[in-house]
Design a protein around this motif. Structure first.
Motif, PDB file in Angstrom:
ATOM      1  N   ARG A  39      30.406  21.664 -18.825  1.00 34.54           N
ATOM      2  CA  ARG A  39      29.595  20.480 -19.097  1.00 34.54           C
ATOM      3  C   ARG A  39      28.117  20.839 -19.241  1.00 34.54           C
ATOM      4  NH1 ARG A  39      33.413  17.806 -15.663  1.00 34.54           N
ATOM      5  NH2 ARG A  39      32.208  18.415 -13.819  1.00 34.54           N
ATOM      6  N   GLY A  40      27.655  21.781 -18.395  1.00 38.69           N
ATOM      7  CA  GLY A  40      26.265  22.222 -18.513  1.00 38.69           C
ATOM      8  C   GLY A  40      25.983  22.899 -19.841  1.00 38.69           C
ATOM      9  N   ILE A  41      26.923  23.756 -20.277  1.00 43.33           N
ATOM     10  CA  ILE A  41      26.746  24.435 -21.569  1.00 43.33           C
ATOM     11  C   ILE A  41      26.743  23.421 -22.710  1.00 43.33           C
ATOM     12  CG2 ILE A  41      27.834  26.036 -23.179  1.00 43.33           C
ATOM     13  CD1 ILE A  41      28.837  27.588 -20.725  1.00 43.33           C
ATOM     14  N   GLN A  42      27.661  22.463 -22.663  1.00 40.57           N
ATOM     15  CA  GLN A  42      27.702  21.448 -23.716  1.00 40.57           C
ATOM     16  C   GLN A  42      26.434  20.606 -23.737  1.00 40.57           C
ATOM     17  OE1 GLN A  42      31.319  19.391 -22.753  1.00 40.57           O
ATOM     18  NE2 GLN A  42      32.619  20.785 -23.943  1.00 40.57           N
ATOM     19  N   GLN A  43      25.939  20.250 -22.527  1.00 41.55           N
ATOM     20  CA  GLN A  43      24.713  19.463 -22.470  1.00 41.55           C
ATOM     21  C   GLN A  43      23.526  20.248 -23.002  1.00 41.55           C
ATOM     22  OE1 GLN A  43      24.506  16.187 -21.546  1.00 41.55           O
ATOM     23  NE2 GLN A  43      22.444  16.386 -22.380  1.00 41.55           N
ATOM     24  N   GLU A  44      23.475  21.543 -22.681  1.00 37.40           N
ATOM     25  CA  GLU A  44      22.393  22.384 -23.190  1.00 37.40           C
ATOM     26  C   GLU A  44      22.452  22.489 -24.709  1.00 37.40           C
ATOM     27  OE1 GLU A  44      20.661  26.947 -22.611  1.00 37.40           O
ATOM     28  OE2 GLU A  44      22.392  26.245 -21.458  1.00 37.40           O
ATOM     29  N   ASP A 100      21.208  19.266 -26.121  1.00 31.68           N
ATOM     30  CA  ASP A 100      19.748  19.183 -26.017  1.00 31.68           C
ATOM     31  C   ASP A 100      19.076  20.024 -27.097  1.00 31.68           C
ATOM     32  OD1 ASP A 100      20.126  17.579 -23.842  1.00 31.68           O
ATOM     33  OD2 ASP A 100      19.782  19.152 -22.353  1.00 31.68           O
ATOM     34  N   GLU A 101      19.566  21.249 -27.296  1.00 30.80           N
ATOM     35  CA  GLU A 101      18.976  22.114 -28.320  1.00 30.80           C
ATOM     36  C   GLU A 101      19.145  21.508 -29.709  1.00 30.80           C
ATOM     37  OE1 GLU A 101      20.771  25.903 -27.887  1.00 30.80           O
ATOM     38  OE2 GLU A 101      19.707  26.415 -26.031  1.00 30.80           O
ATOM     39  N   ALA A 102      20.330  20.930 -29.960  1.00 37.06           N
ATOM     40  CA  ALA A 102      20.546  20.295 -31.265  1.00 37.06           C
ATOM     41  C   ALA A 102      19.614  19.108 -31.466  1.00 37.06           C
ATOM     42  CB  ALA A 102      22.006  19.853 -31.403  1.00 37.06           C
ATOM     43  N   ALA A 103      19.410  18.313 -30.400  1.00 34.59           N
ATOM     44  CA  ALA A 103      18.516  17.165 -30.514  1.00 34.59           C
ATOM     45  C   ALA A 103      17.076  17.613 -30.754  1.00 34.59           C
ATOM     46  CB  ALA A 103      18.593  16.315 -29.247  1.00 34.59           C
ATOM     47  N   VAL A 104      16.646  18.665 -30.045  1.00 34.56           N
ATOM     48  CA  VAL A 104      15.286  19.183 -30.254  1.00 34.56           C
ATOM     49  C   VAL A 104      15.124  19.718 -31.676  1.00 34.56           C
ATOM     50  CG1 VAL A 104      13.668  20.977 -29.550  1.00 34.56           C
ATOM     51  CG2 VAL A 104      14.905  19.684 -27.818  1.00 34.56           C
ATOM     52  N   ALA A 105      16.154  20.430 -32.166  1.00 35.12           N
ATOM     53  CA  ALA A 105      16.089  20.963 -33.529  1.00 35.12           C
ATOM     54  C   ALA A 105      16.021  19.832 -34.547  1.00 35.12           C
ATOM     55  CB  ALA A 105      17.300  21.856 -33.795  1.00 35.12           C
ATOM     56  N   ARG A 106      16.812  18.781 -34.344  1.00 37.89           N
ATOM     57  CA  ARG A 106      16.762  17.645 -35.269  1.00 37.89           C
ATOM     58  C   ARG A 106      15.392  16.973 -35.235  1.00 37.89           C
ATOM     59  NH1 ARG A 106      21.989  16.641 -33.183  1.00 37.89           N
ATOM     60  NH2 ARG A 106      21.116  15.077 -31.777  1.00 37.89           N
TER      61      ARG A 106
END
Length: 287
Positions: free
Chosen positions: A131-136, A139-145
């Motif tokens: 779950r932590g890896i998926q959340q990370e 988060d990275e995808a949201a920051v990139a977008r």
């Protein structure tokens, strides 16, 4: 979490065994004594239960035996066949018996699902890590977008500003061209007018008597370029030629000229050389 898959399988197995036993006793009880029919029913259910228990033991050890699995499915198919045969031969409620004939196969399928769940089950620590890896990753995808959207908005703003600036420049150029065209038209009208042309021509009579040249408009358009030779610099002097010129200027008078006087006469004569080269030539000549 384990009860979510094992409890439905246990319940379905129990119902299937009860139905199988009841059908065997009711169906064979008319042809053989009921104790014999009861033994046959218990044999089918017992064989199924024994193979199921052995399969669960192997699964707990992380092992698997295809032969045991085949025997278990054989007992399940046999129980389902008994129920189907009884439904087809029953005079009453044949549809109801046929509707529950799939229960043994369904029970085996539920145990198969439970086995697959056990093989893929993870500990709470592993699940938290996933779950932590998926959340990370989210988060990275949201920051990139967000970064891409911001860059796109910035680029759009820059392009809009450049376009507006270009449009303003184009408007100014068009207005300037229109103004120049109007001024040129006015000049041409003045030149072509009879009275105006005579007045402009008479201006030159006082300077050049007897000559009345025609007043011409200034040239508005591309002019001829300067000759390439006029823009080229003079070729640089070699060290030998520079030494000869410096020596001639220095010894042109007696006593010999100083460096400052020689440099001044060198420049006045139209020669070209850097200060560093000129001093170096002076030192070579004097040495």
């Amino acid at each position: 979490m384990r009860a979510k898959t094992v409890l439905p399988a246990v319940a379905m197995t129990a119902v299937s065994m009860v139905l199988t036993l009841a059908v065997v006793v009711m169906w064979l009880g008319t042809a053989v004594p009921w104790p014999v029919a009861l033994v046959v029913g218990l044999g089918i259910d017992g064989g199924w239960l024994a193979t199921l228990a052995y399969e669960r033991r192997l699964a707990a050890q992380g092992d698997h035996n295809r032969a045991v699995t085949a025997v278990g499915w054989s007992f399940g198919i046999l129980a389902a066949g008994v129920l189907i045969a009884h439904a087809l031969t029953a005079e009453e409620s044949a549809g109801a018996w046929l509707a529950v004939a799939w229960l043994p196969i369904a029970a085996k399928a539920l145990w198969l699902v439970h086995a697959m769940w056990e093989r893929t089950a993870l500990t709470p620590v592993a699940l938290d890590a996933i779950r932590g890896i998926q959340q990370e990753a989210r988060d990275e995808a949201a920051v990139a977008r967000a970064r891409l959207r911001a860059e796109a908005a910035t680029e759009e703003t820059r392009l809009t500003a450049v376009t507006e600036a270009g449009a303003r420049v184009a408007r100014v150029q068009a207005k300037t061209a229109q103004t120049l065209s109007g001024a040129w038209s006015t000049l041409e009208t003045a030149r072509a007018g009879e009275e105006t042309g005579r007045a402009l021509t008479s201006v030159t009579t006082r300077v050049t008597p007897g000559v009345t040249p025609r007043w011409e408009l200034p040239v508005w358009g591309p002019s001829e370029p300067l000759a390439a030779r006029s823009l080229e610099s003079a070729p640089a002097l070699t060290d030998e030629a520079l030494d000869v010129i410096v020596d001639e200027i220095r010894t042109s008078e007696t006593p010999a000229l100083s460096y400052r006087e020689m440099a001044a006469r060198f420049r006045a004569a139209g020669h070209a050389a850097s200060e560093m080269r000129l001093r170096a030539a002076w030192k070579r000549v004097v040495a």
